[in-house]
Design an enzyme around this catalytic site. Structure first.
Site, PDB file in Angstrom:
ATOM      1  N   HIS A  49       6.304   7.996   1.727  1.00  0.00           N
ATOM      2  CA  HIS A  49       5.818   9.373   1.516  1.00  0.00           C
ATOM      3  C   HIS A  49       5.977  10.176   2.809  1.00  0.00           C
ATOM      4  O   HIS A  49       6.392  11.335   2.794  1.00  0.00           O
ATOM      5  CB  HIS A  49       4.336   9.353   1.135  1.00  0.00           C
ATOM      6  CG  HIS A  49       4.051   8.944  -0.282  1.00  0.00           C
ATOM      7  ND1 HIS A  49       4.596   9.593  -1.367  1.00  0.00           N
ATOM      8  CD2 HIS A  49       3.256   7.968  -0.800  1.00  0.00           C
ATOM      9  CE1 HIS A  49       4.144   9.035  -2.490  1.00  0.00           C
ATOM     10  NE2 HIS A  49       3.336   8.034  -2.175  1.00  0.00           N
ATOM     11  N   GLU A  53       6.795  10.058  -5.243  1.00  0.00           N
ATOM     12  CA  GLU A  53       6.550   8.641  -5.505  1.00  0.00           C
ATOM     13  C   GLU A  53       7.860   7.856  -5.470  1.00  0.00           C
ATOM     14  O   GLU A  53       7.873   6.673  -5.130  1.00  0.00           O
ATOM     15  CB  GLU A  53       5.835   8.497  -6.847  1.00  0.00           C
ATOM     16  CG  GLU A  53       5.058   7.212  -7.028  1.00  0.00           C
ATOM     17  CD  GLU A  53       3.916   7.003  -6.022  1.00  0.00           C
ATOM     18  OE1 GLU A  53       3.502   7.969  -5.340  1.00  0.00           O
ATOM     19  OE2 GLU A  53       3.452   5.861  -5.920  1.00  0.00           O
ATOM     20  N   HIS A 110       4.757   1.787   1.755  1.00  0.00           N
ATOM     21  CA  HIS A 110       4.631   2.787   0.686  1.00  0.00           C
ATOM     22  C   HIS A 110       4.286   4.164   1.281  1.00  0.00           C
ATOM     23  O   HIS A 110       4.978   5.153   1.032  1.00  0.00           O
ATOM     24  CB  HIS A 110       3.540   2.347  -0.300  1.00  0.00           C
ATOM     25  CG  HIS A 110       3.324   3.291  -1.437  1.00  0.00           C
ATOM     26  ND1 HIS A 110       3.891   3.095  -2.671  1.00  0.00           N
ATOM     27  CD2 HIS A 110       2.629   4.456  -1.528  1.00  0.00           C
ATOM     28  CE1 HIS A 110       3.537   4.092  -3.473  1.00  0.00           C
ATOM     29  NE2 HIS A 110       2.772   4.935  -2.797  1.00  0.00           N
ATOM     30  N   GLU A 111       3.238   4.193   2.081  1.00  0.00           N
ATOM     31  CA  GLU A 111       2.812   5.482   2.648  1.00  0.00           C
ATOM     32  C   GLU A 111       3.855   6.017   3.633  1.00  0.00           C
ATOM     33  O   GLU A 111       4.070   7.225   3.707  1.00  0.00           O
ATOM     34  CB  GLU A 111       1.438   5.356   3.318  1.00  0.00           C
ATOM     35  CG  GLU A 111       0.297   4.978   2.353  1.00  0.00           C
ATOM     36  CD  GLU A 111       0.163   5.894   1.141  1.00  0.00           C
ATOM     37  OE1 GLU A 111       0.464   7.091   1.252  1.00  0.00           O
ATOM     38  OE2 GLU A 111      -0.229   5.392   0.063  1.00  0.00           O
TER      39      GLU A 111
HETATM   40 ZN    ZN Z   1       2.288   6.837  -3.586  1.00  0.00          ZN
END
Ligand code: ZN
Length: 505
Positions: free
Chosen positions: A274, A300, A270-271
């Protein structure tokens, strides 16, 4: 202005100088904040808070200095004399400057003090499971945000004005339409889930003994394989994982649970999603709106796309399972089916951050409904716990046993962030849409992933999302990538497909 009028292009050059200086100050601030959340020894918290305050004030002073604001106003009036890419920087800088100067400095000070106090109260209230401790602060926060919205633009729906702090250009109407459709379609899928308490009794193959060093090594290899550049970034540990950019240096964080591989792996992916966005921004436009991420929803979309549409897929595990087997003893005999099943476990739960891909969106729609009602004055803060329970029963068929598992679980409202939550689900919506468009262009994700060719997808995202920065607003950026208006259909399709796959596993 002097006696001779400088060319618009020269004046734009001066704007760039201002923005670069502000970006450097912001980078220094971010480094202090990143350190505060990762390596800072506890005993220096006080002096660190002061240093952060000093730098934040210096940055605020630059952003609100008359010289800077006059320059921005002048350029905004001369946009026809600018190249279109220069005009993007002027447009976005002007929009932010106008919102900032709509707020008197006393109000800004009062607001940030209120947020700091309320956050402290939230920690206590959550620990004590006592909503009453937070209630008066939350009431002041709602009133404060109503006031802020009025100052910025009294002629518009105050919730929409707040929403735009996180998702510029987004309207309440568009969100409502999208979320209504999702609410209806997802409730059907959630209705088919086992009743609360009848699931999750047997541990999955991704639970067991997963030594932290092995997890660290595996996560690093995954992040590298999907394209994260460790020459310009790091992966460290934080209680609440986040990504922070210090200029072009991108810091990822994750958290580890020795008994469950999913926590660190999926928060890392997830990170890293980003982080890939930040690393993909146009280096030529560093510090300028063209070289800055578009919106929280689009940000996101990048993290969720990599986490859910890539990281939880069968293709991903076909490629990574051999490495996982040599890294982790508990996985040596695990089947692909069992691992994919474990990565996609779906169940009704109370806590948003622990929710699966499907139910997550219902947690967000609940918060969207409640915060809109709070800002519109249709819901009193005192009635929030009851409204929360009623919405949980209606949307997820379960009622939290305590406020700690309900209205006190998130820090957002206590931090003054009202209008923030919808960007999470917007991210899921955009992620599914972008994945569909990317597959159309580059071919089946599954085939690419089985071969470990994650970079094909990254290249597509670089072209259609990352490199554009704030050239378009979020909704328009996704629309340009798709060649049509984005909607919730792709997300619903994806979740329905996944639901069928899970039944077959
Ligand atoms: Zn996030």
């Amino acid at each position: 202005m002097g006696t001779t009028l400088q060319s618009a292009s020269d004046r734009y050059g001066q704007l760039v100088t201002h923005l670069h200086l502000q970006a450097d100050l912001a980078a220094a601030l971010h480094l202090l904040q990143w350190d505060q959340e990762t390596y800072m020894p506890a005993g220096v918290a006080g002096s660190r808070a002061r240093q952060i305050g000093t730098l934040a004030a210096a940055l605020h002073e630059r952003r609100t200095s008359p010289r800077f604001l006059d320059l921005v106003d002048e350029l905004a009036g001369r946009q026809t004399d600018l190249e279109s890419w220069q005009a993007v920087d002027v447009r976005e800088t002007k929009w932010r400057a106008d919102r900032q100067r709509a707020l008197e400095s006393d109000l800004v000070r009062e607001r940030s003090q209120l947020h700091a106090e309320a956050r402290g109260r939230w920690v206590e209230a959550r620990e004590a499971d006592d909503f009453e401790l937070l209630r008066p602060y939350l009431k002041r926060i709602v009133e404060m945000e109503q006031r802020v919205a009025r100052c910025i633009d009294a002629s518009r729906d105050p919730y929409e004005v707040l929403l735009e702090s996180y998702e510029p250009g987004m309207t309440v109407k568009a969100l409502e339409d999208c979320f209504e459709r999702l609410r209806t379609d997802l409730q059907g899928l959630v209705g088919a889930l086992p009743a609360a308490g009848e699931d999750g009794a047997t541990p999955t193959v991704l639970q067991g003994d997963f030594p932290l060093d092995s997890q660290r090594s595996f996560n690093t290899q995954v992040a590298r394989a999907i394209g994260f550049d460790f020459n310009k970034g790091r992966l460290d540990v934080a209680v609440h994982p986040f990504t922070m950019s210090i200029g072009d240096d991108v810091r990822l964080t994750t958290r580890y649970d020795q008994t469950d591989l999913r926590y660190s792996l999926y928060s890392t992916i997830h990170e890293a999603g980003h982080g890939l966005y930040e690393q993909g921004l146009d280096p030529e436009a560093h510090g300028l709106p063209r070289g800055t991420a578009c919106s929280l929803g689009v940000h996101e979309s990048q993290s969720r796309l990599w986490e859910n549409l890539v990281g939880r897929s069968t293709g991903f595990w076909e490629y990574f399972l051999p490495l996982a087997k040599t890294t982790f003893a508990p996985l040596q005999a695990a089947s692909l089916k069992a691992v994919v099943h474990a990565a996609n476990e779906t169940r009704r739960s109370f806590i948003r951050t622990e929710a699966d891909e499907l139910t997550y969106n219902l947690h967000i729609i609940l918060r969207f409904d409640l915060e809109r009602a709070l800002i519109a004055g249709q819901l009193a803060v005192a009635d929030l716990p009851e409204a929360w329970a009623a919405h949980m029963r209606q949307h997820l068929g379960i009622v939290p046993p305590s406020n700690r598992d309900g209205v006190l679980q998130d820090v957002h409202w206590a931090s003054g962030a009202i209008g923030y939550f919808p960007t999470y689900t917007l991210g899921n919506v955009y992620a599914a849409e972008l994945a569909t468009a990317a597959e159309h262009d580059i071919g089946s994700f599954h085939d690419l992933m089985v071969r470990g060719e994650f970079i094909e997808l990254l290249r597509w995202l670089r072209t259609h999302v990352h490199r554009l920065g704030q050239t378009y607003r979020g909704h328009a950026l996704v629309a340009a990538a798709l060649g049509r208006e984005p909607g919730p259909h792709a997300l619903v399709d994806h979740l329905e497909r996944k639901n069928r796959m899970m039944k077959e596993l």
